[in-house]
Each structure stands twice: as C-alpha cells, then as structure tokens.
Design a protein around this motif. Structure first.
Motif, PDB file in Angstrom:
ATOM      1  N   ALA A 217     -46.847 -37.184 -74.232  1.00 27.18           N
ATOM      2  CA  ALA A 217     -48.268 -36.950 -73.967  1.00 27.18           C
ATOM      3  C   ALA A 217     -48.452 -36.607 -72.497  1.00 27.18           C
ATOM      4  N   PHE A 218     -49.285 -35.585 -72.233  1.00 26.54           N
ATOM      5  CA  PHE A 218     -49.664 -35.260 -70.863  1.00 26.54           C
ATOM      6  C   PHE A 218     -50.835 -36.128 -70.450  1.00 26.54           C
ATOM      7  N   SER A 219     -50.866 -36.508 -69.163  1.00 30.03           N
ATOM      8  CA  SER A 219     -52.031 -37.183 -68.611  1.00 30.03           C
ATOM      9  C   SER A 219     -53.208 -36.207 -68.665  1.00 30.03           C
ATOM     10  N   PRO A 220     -54.440 -36.688 -68.588  1.00 29.66           N
ATOM     11  CA  PRO A 220     -55.597 -35.796 -68.702  1.00 29.66           C
ATOM     12  C   PRO A 220     -55.592 -34.620 -67.721  1.00 29.66           C
ATOM     13  N   ARG A 221     -55.087 -34.815 -66.524  1.00 35.31           N
ATOM     14  CA  ARG A 221     -55.046 -33.725 -65.550  1.00 35.31           C
ATOM     15  C   ARG A 221     -53.742 -32.931 -65.603  1.00 35.31           C
ATOM     16  N   GLY A 222     -52.790 -33.364 -66.409  1.00 32.38           N
ATOM     17  CA  GLY A 222     -51.559 -32.615 -66.618  1.00 32.38           C
ATOM     18  C   GLY A 222     -50.468 -32.831 -65.585  1.00 32.38           C
TER      19      GLY A 222
ATOM     20  N   PHE B  50     -52.727 -41.385 -73.756  1.00 25.13           N
ATOM     21  CA  PHE B  50     -53.471 -41.676 -72.531  1.00 25.13           C
ATOM     22  C   PHE B  50     -54.944 -41.836 -72.870  1.00 25.13           C
ATOM     23  N   SER B  51     -55.661 -42.644 -72.092  1.00 24.99           N
ATOM     24  CA  SER B  51     -57.114 -42.670 -72.191  1.00 24.99           C
ATOM     25  C   SER B  51     -57.654 -41.403 -71.542  1.00 24.99           C
ATOM     26  N   ALA B  52     -58.907 -41.073 -71.813  1.00 21.98           N
ATOM     27  CA  ALA B  52     -59.508 -39.839 -71.296  1.00 21.98           C
ATOM     28  C   ALA B  52     -59.530 -39.803 -69.768  1.00 21.98           C
ATOM     29  N   ASP B  53     -59.649 -40.960 -69.123  1.00 21.30           N
ATOM     30  CA  ASP B  53     -59.672 -40.991 -67.654  1.00 21.30           C
ATOM     31  C   ASP B  53     -58.280 -41.172 -67.056  1.00 21.30           C
ATOM     32  N   GLY B  54     -57.249 -41.340 -67.900  1.00 23.09           N
ATOM     33  CA  GLY B  54     -55.877 -41.456 -67.429  1.00 23.09           C
ATOM     34  C   GLY B  54     -55.513 -42.813 -66.858  1.00 23.09           C
ATOM     35  N   ARG B  55     -56.416 -43.781 -66.892  1.00 23.07           N
ATOM     36  CA  ARG B  55     -56.137 -45.098 -66.312  1.00 23.07           C
ATOM     37  C   ARG B  55     -55.376 -46.023 -67.245  1.00 23.07           C
TER      38      ARG B  55
ATOM     39  N   ALA C 255     -67.054 -40.615 -77.245  1.00 22.08           N
ATOM     40  CA  ALA C 255     -67.123 -41.043 -75.847  1.00 22.08           C
ATOM     41  C   ALA C 255     -67.968 -42.297 -75.668  1.00 22.08           C
ATOM     42  N   ASP C 256     -69.035 -42.453 -76.455  1.00 20.09           N
ATOM     43  CA  ASP C 256     -69.875 -43.641 -76.316  1.00 20.09           C
ATOM     44  C   ASP C 256     -69.364 -44.823 -77.130  1.00 20.09           C
ATOM     45  N   GLY C 257     -68.279 -44.634 -77.885  1.00 24.93           N
ATOM     46  CA  GLY C 257     -67.668 -45.712 -78.647  1.00 24.93           C
ATOM     47  C   GLY C 257     -68.396 -46.083 -79.922  1.00 24.93           C
ATOM     48  N   ARG C 258     -69.402 -45.303 -80.329  1.00 23.57           N
ATOM     49  CA  ARG C 258     -70.221 -45.663 -81.487  1.00 23.57           C
ATOM     50  C   ARG C 258     -69.848 -44.918 -82.762  1.00 23.57           C
ATOM     51  N   MET C 259     -69.050 -43.855 -82.649  1.00 27.45           N
ATOM     52  CA  MET C 259     -68.672 -43.086 -83.842  1.00 27.45           C
ATOM     53  C   MET C 259     -67.156 -42.933 -83.899  1.00 27.45           C
ATOM     54  N   LEU C 260     -66.676 -42.804 -85.118  1.00 28.53           N
ATOM     55  CA  LEU C 260     -65.260 -42.614 -85.359  1.00 28.53           C
ATOM     56  C   LEU C 260     -65.088 -41.405 -86.278  1.00 28.53           C
ATOM     57  N   ALA C 261     -64.272 -40.446 -85.861  1.00 30.83           N
ATOM     58  CA  ALA C 261     -63.929 -39.310 -86.716  1.00 30.83           C
ATOM     59  C   ALA C 261     -62.550 -39.577 -87.293  1.00 30.83           C
TER      60      ALA C 261
END
Length: 185
Positions: A33-38, A76-81, A168-174
């Motif tokens: 997996a690549f980090s969000p910024r690559g 990775f999480s979306a913010d890469g942390r 992103a808001d944690g309220r929906m799951l696809a």
C-alpha cells in the motif's frame, strides 16, 4: 498473491518503465500500500513484518512493524497517520506512523479477517469471512480505533463481502458483495 522470495517492483505509470526501486523482503509479500501522498510504500509479508520503503528511492525507512504471524493485508488511513494490519491468524493491529515497532491497539476479531480499511475519524472497517469450510467473506464490523470497541452491530451479508469502506464522517459504510455460488452457502 505472494510468491516465495517475492520482490516488489515500482514502475512509472506514465512512461511504463521501472523506476529501479526493487524492494527485497524475506519470504512472500502478500500486500502493498502507498501512503496517501505516495512517498512511502508499505509491504506485508510472510516474514512476520510490514516494512516501510521510501519512494521512489526504494530504501527501508524506520523499523519494521513486527508481528507473530504472516502479515496478509494492510491499509493506511486517509491522513497517513495510522496503518492497520491483519495477521494470518486474524489478529488486527493498528499502528501509528512512522514505524515505531510497537502496535498501539490490537483487535482480535474472529473468524479471521481478510480485508481491513482505515477511515477518517478513527474508524476501522474489518471485512471477515465465514468459517474455513466456506472461505467466503460474509460479515463486516466497524470499530472505534481509540478504544477498540465496535461501532454498532456486526453486519451480516447473504453474498460474499469483497471489500468495505467507511465514509469520511464515519456514518456510512459501502460494502461490495457478490452472490454466493449455488452449493456454497
């Protein structure tokens, strides 16, 4: 899927040429997996480690994330942390980045998960599979990373769960499912 003595090649997508960064890792490599910024590539493998590699140089970065079993998948999480990993025995671990060599949280979720995604707002999505005799994913659970507690009930699906991602808001799951083949229920 991983192969004995796997290496990971990194390619320039515009030119279709190798960047020359071939990443050796002991044993099979099962996921990357690549980090969000690559700028970082993370590789999971049969050597019980997830290793960080700087891109495009292809040099090891930091300490490996050490596990007690093969590392089958990661995200990775979306913010890469944060990074989530899944061991072959089903243990899900969430780590802070850069690699510090210790997991912040370990979540045991059975039967053994195969897909994991980290969403924003500290949500972890785990797509699990049915018992080994069936070998198909049929359940998804969302967890709060900070406490390791489930967010709502586990969700069962009639079809095979191929992937799942939280909004992103944690309220929906696809959830991406496919029908169960006749005789495989």
């Amino acid at each position: 899927s991983g192969m004995h003595g796997s290496v990971v090649g990194v390619w320039d997508t515009r030119a279709g040429t190798p960047l020359g960064a071939i990443l050796p890792q002991g044993g099979c490599v099962f996921d990357v997996a690549f980090s969000p910024r690559g700028g970082v590539l993370l590789a999971a493998g049969a050597d019980h480690n997830a290793m960080f590699w700087s891109m495009p140089a292809g040099e090891r970065q930091g300490s490996p994330l050490r596990h007690f079993n093969d590392v089958m998948t990661l995200a990775f999480s979306a913010d890469g942390r944060l990074v989530a990993t899944v061991q072959a025995d089903g243990l899900v671990r969430v780590w802070t980045t850069p690699a510090v060599g210790e997991g912040d949280q370990a979540l045991a979720y059975q039967p053994g998960p195969k897909r994991v995604r980290l969403g924003s707002r500290g949500r972890l999505v785990v797509a699990s599979r049915a018992p080994a005799w069936n070998a198909t994913f049929q359940q998804t659970q969302v967890y709060d990373v900070a406490g390791g507690d489930p967010v709502g009930p586990a969700m069962d699906f009639a079809g095979n769960v191929r992937d799942a991602v939280v909004s992103a808001d944690g309220r929906m799951l696809a959830v991406l499912t496919e029908p169960v083949a006749p005789g495989n229920t």
